[in-house]
Write a protein that holds these residues in place. Structure first.
Motif, PDB file in Angstrom:
ATOM      1  N   LEU A  39     -20.130-103.122  39.580  1.00 57.99           N
ATOM      2  CA  LEU A  39     -18.791-102.517  39.547  1.00 57.99           C
ATOM      3  C   LEU A  39     -18.869-100.996  39.672  1.00 57.99           C
ATOM      4  N   ALA A  40     -19.815-100.396  38.951  1.00 65.27           N
ATOM      5  CA  ALA A  40     -19.958 -98.938  38.995  1.00 65.27           C
ATOM      6  C   ALA A  40     -20.358 -98.467  40.389  1.00 65.27           C
TER       7      ALA A  40
ATOM      8  N   HIS B 280     -17.381 -98.544  42.611  1.00 63.61           N
ATOM      9  CA  HIS B 280     -16.502 -97.430  42.256  1.00 63.61           C
ATOM     10  C   HIS B 280     -17.052 -96.114  42.799  1.00 63.61           C
ATOM     11  N   ASP B 281     -18.341 -95.858  42.542  1.00 61.70           N
ATOM     12  CA  ASP B 281     -18.949 -94.601  42.961  1.00 61.70           C
ATOM     13  C   ASP B 281     -18.988 -94.446  44.479  1.00 61.70           C
TER      14      ASP B 281
ATOM     15  N   ARG C  82     -15.234 -97.597  47.124  1.00 63.19           N
ATOM     16  CA  ARG C  82     -14.803 -98.828  47.791  1.00 63.19           C
ATOM     17  C   ARG C  82     -13.374 -99.161  47.398  1.00 63.19           C
ATOM     18  N   ILE C  83     -12.481 -99.124  48.367  1.00 63.57           N
ATOM     19  CA  ILE C  83     -11.098 -99.523  48.113  1.00 63.57           C
ATOM     20  C   ILE C  83     -10.735-100.792  48.883  1.00 63.57           C
TER      21      ILE C  83
ATOM     22  N   SER D 122     -11.548-105.677  45.531  1.00 64.36           N
ATOM     23  CA  SER D 122     -11.111-105.570  44.134  1.00 64.36           C
ATOM     24  C   SER D 122     -12.311-105.772  43.218  1.00 64.36           C
ATOM     25  N   SER D 123     -12.124-105.449  41.946  1.00 67.14           N
ATOM     26  CA  SER D 123     -13.204-105.681  40.984  1.00 67.14           C
ATOM     27  C   SER D 123     -13.538-107.167  40.905  1.00 67.14           C
TER      28      SER D 123
END
Length: 127
Positions: free
Chosen positions: A95-96, A99-100, A103-104, A107-108
């Motif tokens: 997940l990190a 995020h870093d 990535r859009i 979804s998580s």
């Protein structure tokens, strides 16, 4: 319990916790009953992951029994606890990283699903 099974359980807990947090962000007054789904999932995970059998010979003196049980339990549980921690760390790392990387496009939940699939494939024997 395989590594893939452990990761899937951890992902289920994280996904449910994420859904609950989304509800709380929209409605801070919202509170679920004390038997929240993630608490149930954690209880289930702990019961399954930490299930061990300890056999102490009847010839062992009662003073020695507690010490033997503690030693045996520690040896039996340590790999399972490590497996659980590694599963949470893998989920967090995935997940990190998403995020870093900004990535859009996913979804998580998508990221966690892919992690579960990756671990499932890693646990399968090679053909």
């Amino acid at each position: 319990m395989t590594n893939a099974d452990m990761v899937k359980r951890v992902i289920a807990m994280l996904t449910e916790a994420r859904a609950e947090m989304a509800v709380l962000r929209q409605d801070p007054e919202h509170r679920r009953a004390s038997s929240a789904p993630q608490a149930h999932l954690l209880d289930e995970l702990m019961r399954e992951a930490l299930q061990v059998q300890l056999l102490v010979p009847s010839s062992v003196a009662s003073a020695e029994v507690a010490e033997r049980i503690a030693t045996m339990a520690s040896r039996a549980l340590q790999p399972r606890i490590v497996q659980m921690v590694v599963s949470f760390a893998a989920a967090f790392d995935r997940l990190a990283t998403a995020h870093d990387e900004g990535r859009i496009d996913v979804s998580s939940t998508d990221v966690l699903r892919q992690l579960a699939l990756d671990w499932e494939m890693a646990d399968r024997p090679a053909d």
